[in-house]
Design a protein around this motif. Structure first.
Motif, PDB file in Angstrom:
ATOM      1  N   ALA A 148      -9.586  -2.781  -6.578  1.00 29.11           N
ATOM      2  CA  ALA A 148      -8.632  -3.848  -6.857  1.00 29.11           C
ATOM      3  C   ALA A 148      -7.744  -4.086  -5.643  1.00 29.11           C
ATOM      4  O   ALA A 148      -7.562  -3.212  -4.798  1.00 29.11           O
ATOM      5  N   VAL A 149      -7.181  -5.293  -5.578  1.00 29.43           N
ATOM      6  CA  VAL A 149      -6.307  -5.646  -4.463  1.00 29.43           C
ATOM      7  C   VAL A 149      -5.080  -4.753  -4.433  1.00 29.43           C
ATOM      8  O   VAL A 149      -4.643  -4.296  -3.385  1.00 29.43           O
ATOM      9  N   ASP A 150      -4.500  -4.503  -5.591  1.00 34.09           N
ATOM     10  CA  ASP A 150      -3.321  -3.648  -5.672  1.00 34.09           C
ATOM     11  C   ASP A 150      -3.234  -3.060  -7.075  1.00 34.09           C
ATOM     12  O   ASP A 150      -4.109  -3.288  -7.920  1.00 34.09           O
ATOM     13  N   ALA A 151      -2.157  -2.280  -7.316  1.00 32.57           N
ATOM     14  CA  ALA A 151      -2.010  -1.592  -8.595  1.00 32.57           C
ATOM     15  C   ALA A 151      -1.899  -2.579  -9.752  1.00 32.57           C
ATOM     16  O   ALA A 151      -2.457  -2.355 -10.832  1.00 32.57           O
ATOM     17  N   GLU A 152      -1.168  -3.671  -9.554  1.00 40.21           N
ATOM     18  CA  GLU A 152      -1.004  -4.653 -10.629  1.00 40.21           C
ATOM     19  C   GLU A 152      -2.335  -5.271 -11.020  1.00 40.21           C
ATOM     20  O   GLU A 152      -2.615  -5.480 -12.198  1.00 40.21           O
TER      21      GLU A 152
END
Length: 387
Positions: free
Chosen positions: A46-50
C-alpha cells in the motif's frame, strides 16, 4: 466502539466443554477469504498506512457481512482511528470522550480477548450495556446495533490495534458464532500485517529523519513521478538556483526512464537494484550531477521508489577566450555561442539570449561542432578546458 440494542433476546452461553461448531465455506466464501488473507498480509504494497487500513476494512467488511468498519492503530503520520464509513467528527468524538467510558473496550481489556463479539464481551450483562452511556449517547445515535472485531497488542503503542465491524441491526448470524469462527481464521494474518506495518512505518520515519539530516540534496519519487519526500537540502538547492528548470527536466527524464525499466523488469530483481542513471546539467553559474536509482520496499515498505540526488560540481577552469580562438579558430560570435553550449543552453535558448534566429543558432552550432571536433553538446564543455 462496542454495541448492542435493547429488546434483543440473548443466546445462552456456550458451555466450555461444548464443541465449537463448524461452518462450511462456499466457493465464493473461500475466494473472499483468500482475498482477505492477501490484503492483510500485504501492508507494504500500500502507498501508506491509511491506504492499507482502508483496503483491509473494505475487504473484510464485505467478507464478514458488516455494514461498516473502523480501524484503530497507532502509526506515524496516520490518525489513530481511521474509517471510510464514518465522518471524522464521529471518530474524534469517540476518542475524545466515549473511548474512556466504553464498557466494551474495558471488558475486552479485562478478559484479554483478541476475537470478540457482543455476546462474548457482555454475556448475560447485556442489559447493563444497553443502559450505558456509550450505547445510549454514541452507538445507538450512530445506528451501531451489533459489533464484533479483532484486538491485538502492539509493541511500543499505548493502544492495541483493533478492527471494528458494525451492523445496523442486531442478532445477525454473521456476527454470532459464525463471525467469531471467521475472525479466528483471520487473526494470525491480522497480527502479521499489523506487525509488518508498524515495523516498516517506524523504519520509514527513521529513514526520512536520516535523509533530512544530510547535506546532500535528495528526493524520493514514486513510479508516476510524484515526489514522496524531499529533504531540506534538496528544497534549498532547487529554490535558489537559476538552473532549476533544467534540473527538473533532467530529474523527470531519469524518473521516466527508470519507471519504464521497472515495468519491463521482474519485481525485486537484481537488475532493478543495480540500475543507475546519471545526467550532467550545466547552469549559468554552476554544473550539477543528477543521479537516479531504485529504493526497494525493504527500506520504504512500498513496491518501488526512485531516489534522486543532486550534487553541485566543483567549478572547472576553462581556456581563455584568446586560447580558445587560437586553438580552434572560432569567431567572436562562435566563441560566445560555444560558451553558452558548454553551459547547456538549448538552440531556442541560444537564439533568445544572442538575439538571432533558430536557423542561425543551428548554423553556428554546426560550425562550432566542426571546429571543435565534437558530435554532441555535452562534449563542448570538456573541449574548452585545459588538457
Amino acid at each position: 466502539m462496542t454495541h448492542g440494542v435493547t429488546g434483543f433476546t440473548t443466546p445462552k452461553p456456550r458451555k466450555r466443554e461444548e464443541e465449537v461448531p463448524h461452518f462450511p465455506l462456499t466457493l465464493r466464501d473461500q475466494a473472499a477469504l483468500h482475498s482477505a488473507f492477501a490484503v492483510l498480509l500485504s501492508p507494504l504494497d500500500a502507498v501508506d498506512a491509511e491506504a492499507w487500513r482502508g483496503e483491509v476494512s473494505r475487504c473484510l467488511a464485505e467478507f464478514l457481512g458488516a455494514d461498516r468498519a473502523a480501524f484503530q492503530l497507532e502509526a506515524p503520520g496516520s490518525p489513530v482511528l481511521y474509517s471510510e464509513d464514518y465522518p471524522q467528527r464521529t471518530l474524534d468524538s469517540y476518542l475524545e470522550h466515549y473511548h474512556a467510558v466504553d464498557v466494551g473496550r474495558i471488558r475486552r481489556e479485562q478478559l484479554g480477548l483478541e476475537v470478540w463479539n457482543r455476546w462474548r464481551l457482555h454475556g448475560e450483562n447485556l442489559r447493563h450495556f444497553w443502559e450505558s452511556e456509550i450505547h445510549q449517547d454514541f452507538l445507538a445515535p450512530n445506528r451501531i446495533f451489533d459489533s464484533m472485531g479483532l484486538t491485538v497488542p502492539v509493541n511500543g503503542a499505548t493502544t492495541p490495534a483493533t478492527l471494528f465491524f458494525h451492523r445496523e441491526k442486531p442478532g445477525t448470524p454473521e456476527f454470532g458464532e459464525r463471525g467469531v469462527a471467521l475472525l479466528n481464521l483471520l487473526l494470525p494474518a491480522f497480527k502479521a500485517g499489523v506487525r509488518d506495518l508498524v515495523r516498516y512505518s517506524s523504519q520509514r520515519e527513521s529513514l526520512t529523519s536520516h535523509l533530512d539530516s544530510l547535506t546532500e540534496a535528495i528526493a524520493i519519487f514514486d513510479l508516476s513521478g510524484r515526489i514522496v519526500h524531499q529533504n531540506p537540502a534538496f528544497t534549498s538547492m532547487l529554490a535558489g538556483d537559476s538552473a532549476r528548470d533544467k534540473l527538473k527536466r533532467a530529474m523527470f527524464d531519469i524518473v521516466q526512464s527508470l519507471s519504464g525499466f521497472a515495468k519491463e523488469t521482474p519485481k525485486f530483481s537484481a537488475g532493478l537494484a543495480g540500475k543507475r542513471l546519471t545526467q550532467d546539467v550545466h547552469g549559468p553559474f554552476a554544473g550539477y550531477e543528477v543521479r537516479g536509482s531504485f529504493l526497494g520496499r525493504d527500506l520504504l515498505g512500498a513496491e518501488l521508489r526512485i531516489v534522486i540526488s543532486l550534487q553541485r560540481l566543483a567549478p572547472q577552469a576553462t581556456l581563455s577566450d584568446c586560447a580558445i580562438q587560437e586553438r580552434f579558430g572560432l569567431t567572436l560570435r562562435e566563441l560566445e555561442i560555444a560558451r553558452r553550449l558548454a553551459l547547456g543552453e538549448s538552440t531556442k535558448e541560444l537564439a533568445q539570449s544572442c538575439g538571432i534566429s533558430l536557423h542561425t543558432a543551428r548554423h553556428h552550432t554546426e560550425k562550432i561542432f566542426q571546429k571543435l571536433g565534437v558530435r554532441t553538446r555535452s562534449q563542448v564543455g570538456p573541449r574548452l578546458r585545459p588538457d
